[in-house]
Design a protein around this motif. Structure first.
Motif, PDB file in Angstrom:
ATOM      1  N   TYR A   1       0.829  -1.204   0.000  1.00 52.14           N
ATOM      2  CA  TYR A   1       0.000   0.000   0.000  1.00 52.14           C
ATOM      3  C   TYR A   1       0.863   1.254   0.000  1.00 52.14           C
ATOM      4  CZ  TYR A   1      -3.861   3.152   1.111  1.00 52.14           C
ATOM      5  OH  TYR A   1      -4.790   4.162   1.054  1.00 52.14           O
ATOM      6  N   LEU A   2       1.919   1.273   0.810  1.00 53.63           N
ATOM      7  CA  LEU A   2       2.794   2.444   0.876  1.00 53.63           C
ATOM      8  C   LEU A   2       3.375   2.781  -0.491  1.00 53.63           C
ATOM      9  CD1 LEU A   2       4.835   1.855   4.164  1.00 53.63           C
ATOM     10  CD2 LEU A   2       3.054   3.565   3.788  1.00 53.63           C
ATOM     11  N   GLN A   3       3.816   1.742  -1.192  1.00 49.39           N
ATOM     12  CA  GLN A   3       4.435   1.964  -2.497  1.00 49.39           C
ATOM     13  C   GLN A   3       3.406   2.342  -3.556  1.00 49.39           C
ATOM     14  OE1 GLN A   3       8.129  -0.865  -3.012  1.00 49.39           O
ATOM     15  NE2 GLN A   3       6.558  -1.965  -1.865  1.00 49.39           N
ATOM     16  N   TYR A   4       2.232   1.702  -3.494  1.00 53.86           N
ATOM     17  CA  TYR A   4       1.177   2.026  -4.453  1.00 53.86           C
ATOM     18  C   TYR A   4       0.728   3.469  -4.275  1.00 53.86           C
ATOM     19  CZ  TYR A   4      -3.090   1.636  -7.209  1.00 53.86           C
ATOM     20  OH  TYR A   4      -4.068   1.822  -8.152  1.00 53.86           O
ATOM     21  N   GLU A   5       0.545   3.889  -3.026  1.00 51.01           N
ATOM     22  CA  GLU A   5       0.133   5.256  -2.730  1.00 51.01           C
ATOM     23  C   GLU A   5       1.211   6.254  -3.160  1.00 51.01           C
ATOM     24  OE1 GLU A   5      -1.865   7.433   1.090  1.00 51.01           O
ATOM     25  OE2 GLU A   5       0.101   6.528   1.392  1.00 51.01           O
ATOM     26  N   ARG A   6       2.457   5.877  -2.965  1.00 44.99           N
ATOM     27  CA  ARG A   6       3.579   6.761  -3.315  1.00 44.99           C
ATOM     28  C   ARG A   6       3.802   6.808  -4.823  1.00 44.99           C
ATOM     29  NH1 ARG A   6       7.441   8.705   0.283  1.00 44.99           N
ATOM     30  NH2 ARG A   6       8.667  10.314  -0.758  1.00 44.99           N
ATOM     31  N   GLY A   7       3.398   5.744  -5.511  1.00 52.86           N
ATOM     32  CA  GLY A   7       3.546   5.712  -6.965  1.00 52.86           C
ATOM     33  C   GLY A   7       4.901   5.273  -7.452  1.00 52.86           C
ATOM     34  N   SER A   8       5.654   4.600  -6.586  1.00 50.78           N
ATOM     35  CA  SER A   8       6.980   4.117  -7.002  1.00 50.78           C
ATOM     36  C   SER A   8       7.420   2.965  -6.111  1.00 50.78           C
ATOM     37  CB  SER A   8       8.014   5.249  -6.938  1.00 50.78           C
ATOM     38  OG  SER A   8       8.147   5.729  -5.610  1.00 50.78           O
ATOM     39  N   ILE A   9       8.271   2.115  -6.681  1.00 46.58           N
ATOM     40  CA  ILE A   9       8.857   1.014  -5.923  1.00 46.58           C
ATOM     41  C   ILE A   9       9.949   1.581  -5.009  1.00 46.58           C
ATOM     42  CG2 ILE A   9      10.128  -1.156  -6.054  1.00 46.58           C
ATOM     43  CD1 ILE A   9       7.310  -1.423  -7.068  1.00 46.58           C
ATOM     44  N   LEU A  10       9.871   1.265  -3.721  1.00 48.81           N
ATOM     45  CA  LEU A  10      10.818   1.801  -2.746  1.00 48.81           C
ATOM     46  C   LEU A  10      11.698   0.692  -2.192  1.00 48.81           C
ATOM     47  CD1 LEU A  10       8.288   3.996  -0.693  1.00 48.81           C
ATOM     48  CD2 LEU A  10       9.816   4.777  -2.525  1.00 48.81           C
ATOM     49  N   ASP A  11      12.949   1.039  -1.870  1.00 47.94           N
ATOM     50  CA  ASP A  11      13.804   0.054  -1.225  1.00 47.94           C
ATOM     51  C   ASP A  11      13.383  -0.092   0.238  1.00 47.94           C
ATOM     52  OD1 ASP A  11      14.992   2.142   0.308  1.00 47.94           O
ATOM     53  OD2 ASP A  11      16.496   2.494  -1.236  1.00 47.94           O
ATOM     54  N   LEU A  12      13.936  -1.104   0.915  1.00 48.28           N
ATOM     55  CA  LEU A  12      13.517  -1.426   2.270  1.00 48.28           C
ATOM     56  C   LEU A  12      13.682  -0.250   3.232  1.00 48.28           C
ATOM     57  CD1 LEU A  12      12.561  -3.526   4.331  1.00 48.28           C
ATOM     58  CD2 LEU A  12      14.945  -4.220   4.623  1.00 48.28           C
ATOM     59  N   LYS A  13      14.819   0.433   3.171  1.00 45.63           N
ATOM     60  CA  LYS A  13      15.062   1.556   4.075  1.00 45.63           C
ATOM     61  C   LYS A  13      14.050   2.665   3.859  1.00 45.63           C
ATOM     62  CE  LYS A  13      18.642   4.797   5.596  1.00 45.63           C
ATOM     63  NZ  LYS A  13      20.041   5.269   5.394  1.00 45.63           N
ATOM     64  N   SER A  14      13.776   2.978   2.606  1.00 46.26           N
ATOM     65  CA  SER A  14      12.816   4.045   2.300  1.00 46.26           C
ATOM     66  C   SER A  14      11.418   3.695   2.771  1.00 46.26           C
ATOM     67  CB  SER A  14      12.800   4.318   0.786  1.00 46.26           C
ATOM     68  OG  SER A  14      14.062   4.764   0.340  1.00 46.26           O
ATOM     69  N   ARG A  15      11.038   2.418   2.605  1.00 41.18           N
ATOM     70  CA  ARG A  15       9.721   1.973   3.082  1.00 41.18           C
ATOM     71  C   ARG A  15       9.615   2.130   4.591  1.00 41.18           C
ATOM     72  NH1 ARG A  15      10.543  -2.660  -0.425  1.00 41.18           N
ATOM     73  NH2 ARG A  15      10.838  -3.995   1.395  1.00 41.18           N
ATOM     74  N   ASN A  16      10.660   1.737   5.297  1.00 41.50           N
ATOM     75  CA  ASN A  16      10.633   1.783   6.759  1.00 41.50           C
ATOM     76  C   ASN A  16      10.596   3.211   7.296  1.00 41.50           C
ATOM     77  OD1 ASN A  16      10.632  -0.986   6.830  1.00 41.50           O
ATOM     78  ND2 ASN A  16      12.807  -1.189   7.288  1.00 41.50           N
ATOM     79  N   ILE A  17      11.270   4.113   6.604  1.00 41.94           N
ATOM     80  CA  ILE A  17      11.242   5.526   7.003  1.00 41.94           C
ATOM     81  C   ILE A  17       9.863   6.127   6.730  1.00 41.94           C
ATOM     82  CG2 ILE A  17      12.151   7.823   6.461  1.00 41.94           C
ATOM     83  CD1 ILE A  17      14.876   6.469   5.964  1.00 41.94           C
ATOM     84  N   LEU A  18       9.322   5.852   5.549  1.00 40.92           N
ATOM     85  CA  LEU A  18       8.001   6.358   5.187  1.00 40.92           C
ATOM     86  C   LEU A  18       6.941   5.811   6.139  1.00 40.92           C
ATOM     87  CD1 LEU A  18       6.098   7.883   3.276  1.00 40.92           C
ATOM     88  CD2 LEU A  18       6.074   5.855   1.796  1.00 40.92           C
ATOM     89  N   ARG A  19       7.038   4.529   6.474  1.00 39.83           N
ATOM     90  CA  ARG A  19       6.073   3.916   7.391  1.00 39.83           C
ATOM     91  C   ARG A  19       6.127   4.585   8.763  1.00 39.83           C
ATOM     92  NH1 ARG A  19       5.668  -1.054   5.853  1.00 39.83           N
ATOM     93  NH2 ARG A  19       7.912  -1.354   6.092  1.00 39.83           N
ATOM     94  N   ALA A  20       7.335   4.869   9.242  1.00 36.53           N
ATOM     95  CA  ALA A  20       7.492   5.527  10.541  1.00 36.53           C
ATOM     96  C   ALA A  20       6.882   6.925  10.523  1.00 36.53           C
ATOM     97  CB  ALA A  20       8.971   5.585  10.912  1.00 36.53           C
TER      98      ALA A  20
END
Length: 324
Positions: free
Chosen positions: A294-313
């Motif tokens: 969901y985070l990546q779909y909403e953002r509109g791009s494939i994110l690496d693990l670190k970026s996902r974890n920062i965005l989620r936080a």
């Protein structure tokens, strides 16, 4: 704060005269699509080209447990959707899979929706059927009604006390209670799926009644376990809940696994009045919005693990500020 998060129904059918999956060859698979598609479209469905879906769209369907990775990468499969109705998959686990899941509808309503589609299609094609075994399916254990019912349950208190003995007791009765686990086998968010695969010898009505009965019993057990946890281990419970709130309020890097576990504890804390929310808090819905897909779909791009974890936080901190 519901224990029963959602329910799902699947009807499995195979076309008479064709090999079952996975022995179905490409020519016959396309024949089956052509055989079914006209009638499916007449029922008001729209076909979605899964092979042209972006990686982000695929992530969304996989995370929602609507489509599998193998189905999405299969050039002999077809997917049909109709708003607020069932999904239809052709050449998935079986030639025809009619499915519907819901957080609000009961099993009887979900089954009725699936059966209406199956009944309409059965007037156009002959399904593989045996007078003794019933409807024939790719996996023999699903033969009979060809009906698969599943429930998604949130069982934090039973999980806290240890659920293995309950799972084993259910297994002896023919039920599977499977935990959602991470790559290391650790239970995620106290989430479980319940299903009863063997449908030979049962009518659809009796099968649905059995599932309704066992779910009510599990919900009752979870409610009792929550009361016991509150009365016997209040300090441990308060510590667990408030630590989770602290993580979700303050983390700068937050993994999907930690988020799910903390959200589960938060939901339990609200239900047992350890925490007071300023608005309705739908644990499952909010948790799904913080998952990787969901985070990546909403953002509109494939994110690496670190970026996902920062965005989620970041999103977690904003959510906690809003809710509490």
């Amino acid at each position: 704060m519901s224990i029963l998060i959602k329910s799902g129904v699947k009807l499995l059918r195979n076309i008479e005269g064709y090999n079952f999956m996975p022995k179905l060859n490409e020519v016959d698979a396309l024949d089956i699509v052509n055989l079914l598609e006209g009638k499916i479209l007449q029922l008001g469905y729209e076909r979605f080209d899964v092979l042209r879906m972006s990686q982000l769209e695929k992530l969304k369907y996989i995370e929602r447990e609507i489509l599998s990775t193998s189905f999405l990468n299969n050039n002999i499969s077809a997917y049909y959707k109709k708003k607020d109705y069932t999904d239809i998959l052709v050449n998935d686990t079986d030639h025809l899979v009619i499915s519907k899941s819901s957080r609000k509808k009961d099993l009887e309503s979900l089954y009725k929706m699936c059966f209406e589609v199956e009944d309409a299609l059965s007037k156009e094609v002959s399904f593989a059927f045996d007078s003794e075994l019933g409807y024939l399916t790719t996996r023999p254990i699903n033969a009979g009604t060809g009906l698969i019912i599943s429930h998604k349950l949130h069982l934090p208190a039973l999980s806290f006390y240890g659920i293995d003995s309950i799972s084993k007791s259910l297994l002896r009765l023919g039920y599977n209670l499977n935990a959602y686990r991470d790559s290391k086998g650790k239970i995620l968010g106290a989430m479980y799926s319940l299903f009863f695969e063997t449908t030979i010898g049962y009518s659809e009505d009796s099968y649905i009644k059995k599932m309704n009965t066992i779910v009510k019993e599990i919900i009752s057990m979870e409610n009792e376990a929550q009361k016991k946890l509150y009365l016997d281990s209040i300090i441990t419970l308060e510590d667990m809940v408030n630590r989770s709130l602290g993580v979700l309020r303050n983390a700068r890097v937050l993994s999907e696994e930690e988020m799910m576990n903390c959200m589960s504890n938060i939901d339990l804390g609200i239900k047992l009045s350890i925490l007071k929310a300023n608005r309705d808090f739908d644990f499952y819905d909010e948790m799904m919005k913080l998952r990787n897909g969901y985070l990546q779909y909403e953002r509109g791009s494939i994110l690496d693990l670190k970026s996902r974890n920062i965005l989620r936080a970041n999103k977690s901190r904003a959510l906690m500020k809003e809710v509490f």
